[in-house]
Scaffold this motif. Structure first.
Motif, PDB file in Angstrom:
ATOM      1  N   LEU A 193       0.828  -1.200   0.000  1.00 27.89           N
ATOM      2  CA  LEU A 193       0.000   0.000   0.000  1.00 27.89           C
ATOM      3  C   LEU A 193       0.867   1.256   0.000  1.00 27.89           C
ATOM      4  CD1 LEU A 193      -2.737   1.466   0.343  1.00 27.89           C
ATOM      5  CD2 LEU A 193      -2.510   1.090   2.813  1.00 27.89           C
ATOM      6  N   ALA A 194       1.898   1.268   0.832  1.00 28.38           N
ATOM      7  CA  ALA A 194       2.775   2.428   0.913  1.00 28.38           C
ATOM      8  C   ALA A 194       3.562   2.625  -0.380  1.00 28.38           C
ATOM      9  CB  ALA A 194       3.736   2.270   2.095  1.00 28.38           C
ATOM     10  N   ILE A 195       4.019   1.512  -0.973  1.00 26.54           N
ATOM     11  CA  ILE A 195       4.833   1.610  -2.184  1.00 26.54           C
ATOM     12  C   ILE A 195       3.979   1.966  -3.400  1.00 26.54           C
ATOM     13  CG2 ILE A 195       6.251   0.293  -3.805  1.00 26.54           C
ATOM     14  CD1 ILE A 195       7.229  -1.331  -1.352  1.00 26.54           C
ATOM     15  N   ASP A 196       2.843   1.274  -3.568  1.00 25.90           N
ATOM     16  CA  ASP A 196       2.022   1.456  -4.769  1.00 25.90           C
ATOM     17  C   ASP A 196       1.196   2.732  -4.751  1.00 25.90           C
ATOM     18  OD1 ASP A 196       3.045  -0.964  -5.527  1.00 25.90           O
ATOM     19  OD2 ASP A 196       1.239  -2.120  -5.049  1.00 25.90           O
ATOM     20  N   CYS A 197       0.737   3.118  -3.553  1.00 26.13           N
ATOM     21  CA  CYS A 197      -0.164   4.276  -3.474  1.00 26.13           C
ATOM     22  C   CYS A 197       0.441   5.460  -2.733  1.00 26.13           C
ATOM     23  CB  CYS A 197      -1.471   3.888  -2.778  1.00 26.13           C
ATOM     24  SG  CYS A 197      -2.395   2.597  -3.628  1.00 26.13           S
ATOM     25  N   GLY A 198       1.548   5.241  -2.067  1.00 26.25           N
ATOM     26  CA  GLY A 198       2.142   6.320  -1.294  1.00 26.25           C
ATOM     27  C   GLY A 198       1.312   6.705  -0.081  1.00 26.25           C
ATOM     28  N   VAL A 199       0.496   5.758   0.409  1.00 30.40           N
ATOM     29  CA  VAL A 199      -0.381   6.031   1.548  1.00 30.40           C
ATOM     30  C   VAL A 199       0.112   5.248   2.754  1.00 30.40           C
ATOM     31  CG1 VAL A 199      -2.722   5.869   2.463  1.00 30.40           C
ATOM     32  CG2 VAL A 199      -2.360   6.440   0.050  1.00 30.40           C
ATOM     33  N   LEU A 221      -6.688  -1.198  11.191  1.00 35.09           N
ATOM     34  CA  LEU A 221      -5.894  -0.117  10.620  1.00 35.09           C
ATOM     35  C   LEU A 221      -6.569   1.226  10.852  1.00 35.09           C
ATOM     36  CD1 LEU A 221      -5.011  -1.661   7.126  1.00 35.09           C
ATOM     37  CD2 LEU A 221      -3.644  -1.747   9.228  1.00 35.09           C
ATOM     38  N   GLY A 222      -5.770   2.221  11.198  1.00 34.80           N
ATOM     39  CA  GLY A 222      -6.257   3.598  11.252  1.00 34.80           C
ATOM     40  C   GLY A 222      -5.928   4.284   9.936  1.00 34.80           C
ATOM     41  N   LEU A 223      -6.946   4.823   9.268  1.00 35.69           N
ATOM     42  CA  LEU A 223      -6.745   5.456   7.963  1.00 35.69           C
ATOM     43  C   LEU A 223      -6.267   6.899   8.132  1.00 35.69           C
ATOM     44  CD1 LEU A 223      -9.886   4.182   6.007  1.00 35.69           C
ATOM     45  CD2 LEU A 223      -7.586   3.198   6.070  1.00 35.69           C
ATOM     46  N   PRO A 224      -5.629   7.454   7.105  1.00 35.13           N
ATOM     47  CA  PRO A 224      -5.194   8.854   7.177  1.00 35.13           C
ATOM     48  C   PRO A 224      -6.387   9.793   7.381  1.00 35.13           C
ATOM     49  CG  PRO A 224      -4.183   7.728   5.310  1.00 35.13           C
ATOM     50  CD  PRO A 224      -5.237   6.812   5.839  1.00 35.13           C
ATOM     51  N   GLU A 229      -6.913  10.456   0.811  1.00 38.95           N
ATOM     52  CA  GLU A 229      -5.919   9.430   1.111  1.00 38.95           C
ATOM     53  C   GLU A 229      -6.585   8.194   1.711  1.00 38.95           C
ATOM     54  OE1 GLU A 229      -1.981   9.933   0.951  1.00 38.95           O
ATOM     55  OE2 GLU A 229      -3.216  10.647  -0.707  1.00 38.95           O
ATOM     56  N   ALA A 230      -7.555   8.432   2.593  1.00 39.44           N
ATOM     57  CA  ALA A 230      -8.268   7.322   3.225  1.00 39.44           C
ATOM     58  C   ALA A 230      -9.031   6.516   2.178  1.00 39.44           C
ATOM     59  CB  ALA A 230      -9.223   7.846   4.290  1.00 39.44           C
ATOM     60  N   ALA A 231      -9.690   7.210   1.264  1.00 33.68           N
ATOM     61  CA  ALA A 231     -10.448   6.527   0.215  1.00 33.68           C
ATOM     62  C   ALA A 231      -9.520   5.728  -0.693  1.00 33.68           C
ATOM     63  CB  ALA A 231     -11.245   7.545  -0.601  1.00 33.68           C
ATOM     64  N   LYS A 232      -8.362   6.307  -0.996  1.00 33.18           N
ATOM     65  CA  LYS A 232      -7.395   5.611  -1.845  1.00 33.18           C
ATOM     66  C   LYS A 232      -6.903   4.326  -1.163  1.00 33.18           C
ATOM     67  CE  LYS A 232      -4.265   8.241  -3.710  1.00 33.18           C
ATOM     68  NZ  LYS A 232      -3.007   9.012  -3.908  1.00 33.18           N
ATOM     69  N   ALA A 233      -6.623   4.428   0.144  1.00 29.54           N
ATOM     70  CA  ALA A 233      -6.153   3.258   0.890  1.00 29.54           C
ATOM     71  C   ALA A 233      -7.220   2.172   0.934  1.00 29.54           C
ATOM     72  CB  ALA A 233      -5.752   3.669   2.311  1.00 29.54           C
ATOM     73  N   LEU A 234      -8.457   2.557   1.218  1.00 30.09           N
ATOM     74  CA  LEU A 234      -9.541   1.590   1.322  1.00 30.09           C
ATOM     75  C   LEU A 234      -9.809   0.911  -0.014  1.00 30.09           C
ATOM     76  CD1 LEU A 234     -11.554   0.348   3.249  1.00 30.09           C
ATOM     77  CD2 LEU A 234     -13.128   2.221   2.762  1.00 30.09           C
ATOM     78  N   SER A 235      -9.773   1.680  -1.081  1.00 18.29           N
ATOM     79  CA  SER A 235      -9.993   1.120  -2.414  1.00 18.29           C
ATOM     80  C   SER A 235      -8.892   0.126  -2.777  1.00 18.29           C
ATOM     81  CB  SER A 235     -10.034   2.252  -3.446  1.00 18.29           C
ATOM     82  OG  SER A 235     -10.145   1.731  -4.761  1.00 18.29           O
ATOM     83  N   TYR A 236      -7.660   0.465  -2.441  1.00 16.24           N
ATOM     84  CA  TYR A 236      -6.536  -0.427  -2.751  1.00 16.24           C
ATOM     85  C   TYR A 236      -6.653  -1.736  -1.984  1.00 16.24           C
ATOM     86  CZ  TYR A 236      -1.739  -2.159  -3.199  1.00 16.24           C
ATOM     87  OH  TYR A 236      -0.645  -2.942  -3.459  1.00 16.24           O
ATOM     88  N   ILE A 237      -6.948  -1.634  -0.703  1.00 18.27           N
ATOM     89  CA  ILE A 237      -7.053  -2.839   0.129  1.00 18.27           C
ATOM     90  C   ILE A 237      -8.164  -3.741  -0.371  1.00 18.27           C
ATOM     91  CG2 ILE A 237      -7.660  -3.658   2.448  1.00 18.27           C
ATOM     92  CD1 ILE A 237      -6.222  -1.128   3.512  1.00 18.27           C
ATOM     93  N   ARG A 238      -9.311  -3.150  -0.712  1.00 14.47           N
ATOM     94  CA  ARG A 238     -10.444  -3.946  -1.180  1.00 14.47           C
ATOM     95  C   ARG A 238     -10.204  -4.570  -2.539  1.00 14.47           C
ATOM     96  NH1 ARG A 238     -15.367   0.014   0.985  1.00 14.47           N
ATOM     97  NH2 ARG A 238     -15.569  -0.985   3.043  1.00 14.47           N
ATOM     98  N   SER A 239      -9.233  -4.062  -3.282  1.00 14.30           N
ATOM     99  CA  SER A 239      -8.942  -4.617  -4.610  1.00 14.30           C
ATOM    100  C   SER A 239      -8.031  -5.839  -4.547  1.00 14.30           C
ATOM    101  CB  SER A 239      -8.279  -3.552  -5.493  1.00 14.30           C
ATOM    102  OG  SER A 239      -6.945  -3.278  -5.053  1.00 14.30           O
ATOM    103  N   VAL A 243      -8.892 -10.657   0.365  1.00 15.39           N
ATOM    104  CA  VAL A 243      -8.869  -9.669   1.444  1.00 15.39           C
ATOM    105  C   VAL A 243     -10.180  -8.894   1.425  1.00 15.39           C
ATOM    106  CG1 VAL A 243      -7.778  -7.548   2.307  1.00 15.39           C
ATOM    107  CG2 VAL A 243      -6.368  -9.399   1.421  1.00 15.39           C
ATOM    108  N   THR A 244     -10.791  -8.707   2.584  1.00 17.89           N
ATOM    109  CA  THR A 244     -11.972  -7.859   2.692  1.00 17.89           C
ATOM    110  C   THR A 244     -11.726  -6.806   3.757  1.00 17.89           C
ATOM    111  OG1 THR A 244     -12.998  -9.349   4.315  1.00 17.89           O
ATOM    112  CG2 THR A 244     -13.564  -9.703   1.998  1.00 17.89           C
ATOM    113  N   ALA A 245     -12.452  -5.700   3.683  1.00 14.73           N
ATOM    114  CA  ALA A 245     -12.249  -4.617   4.639  1.00 14.73           C
ATOM    115  C   ALA A 245     -13.606  -4.002   4.987  1.00 14.73           C
ATOM    116  CB  ALA A 245     -11.318  -3.551   4.063  1.00 14.73           C
ATOM    117  N   GLU A 246     -13.797  -3.704   6.265  1.00 19.36           N
ATOM    118  CA  GLU A 246     -15.023  -3.043   6.710  1.00 19.36           C
ATOM    119  C   GLU A 246     -14.662  -1.982   7.737  1.00 19.36           C
ATOM    120  OE1 GLU A 246     -17.551  -5.852   8.651  1.00 19.36           O
ATOM    121  OE2 GLU A 246     -16.041  -6.452  10.119  1.00 19.36           O
TER     122      GLU A 246
END
Length: 252
Positions: A193-199, A221-224, A229-239, A243-246
């Motif tokens: 996540l940090a490498i691909d999205c910079g988040v 996880l605590g989002l930014p 940035e938070a939306a980008k992180a959540l979208s990446y994780i869910r992709s 892996v699922t995220a709620e």
């Protein structure tokens, strides 16, 4: 049945403890001794046939108890908290022995336990009982990846802390629970996540486990604070596969 407290006859040697059920069934002494010695080989205690229970360690006593249960060629082996009286290393050794017996002899093993690690180690299917009722059942992978009952969630997800505490500690208004549902064990999700999205996200807690090379469990996880940035992180994780995220709204 394999008992929690071994239940060996203290006045009998290891060999004679294994012979005991065969004696009750009317088998001759010679036949019983021959079978007992075969079983001592299986549990790797051939050198202890003349030892009395007081001369054996806890793990050795349980091995003799296991050999005794096999004496009458059972179709089902019932393990009643069979490792709870043992230290961690001995527990692992006994679990490996039970697993080997299951595979080598084709005996169905039913394990009664309160320890999730035991289930992870040797079981293929799990049934969760709650106050005498069947709460849910399924493969270990299914139940650990997505427990459907409240009892299942309590067992799979350790007791958490209130969401407000997590939010305060994370310095963020949004906390998510990420569930690993059987992908490659120890997938470097946060680093990717940090490498691909910079988040960057804040790891608040994790309870993950490796079952047959696959990752199961959860991570908090605590989002930014920045909503983009938070939306980008959540979208990446869910992709990500398996892996699922709620979002955690109240308690974890």
């Amino acid at each position: 049945m394999i008992f929690q407290s071994f239940n060996l006859l203290m006045q009998r040697t290891a060999l004679d403890n294994i012979c005991f059920p065969m004696e009750l069934a009317g088998k001759g002494r010679k036949e019983a001794v021959a079978r007992a010695r075969e079983l001592l080989e299986i549990v790797d205690l051939a050198s202890k046939e003349k030892a009395y229970p007081a001369q054996l360690s806890g793990g050795q006593k349980q091995r003799i108890a296991i050999a005794r249960t096999l004496a009458m060629d059972p179709q089902v082996l019932l393990c009643d908290e069979a490792t709870s009286a043992l230290d961690p290393k001995t527990t692992r050794d006994i679990l490996r022995l039970i697993q080997d017996i299951n595979k080598r002899l084709g005996i169905t093993v039913v394990v009664i336990t309160h320890e999730m690690k035991v289930i992870e180690e040797i079981c293929s299917r799990v049934a969760i009982l709650d106050h005498g009722n069947l709460a849910e059942t399924g493969t270990v992978e299914e139940v650990f990846a997505n427990p459907k009952s409240e009892a299942g969630r309590r067992l799979v997800y350790p007791d958490g802390v209130p969401y407000e505490v997590l939010r305060h500690e994370a310095g963020t208004a949004r906390v998510i629970r990420v569930a690993f549902n059987g992908g490659t064990a120890y997938q470097p999700l946060i680093a990717s996540l940090a490498i691909d999205c910079g988040v960057k996200v804040n790891i608040l807690g994790a309870d993950t486990r490796n079952i047959d090379g696959k990752a199961f469990g959860t991570m908090l996880l605590g989002l930014p604070e920045d909503p983009n940035e938070a939306a980008k992180a959540l979208s990446y994780i869910r992709s990500q596969p398996n892996v699922t995220a709620e979002e955690v709204e109240y308690h974890v």
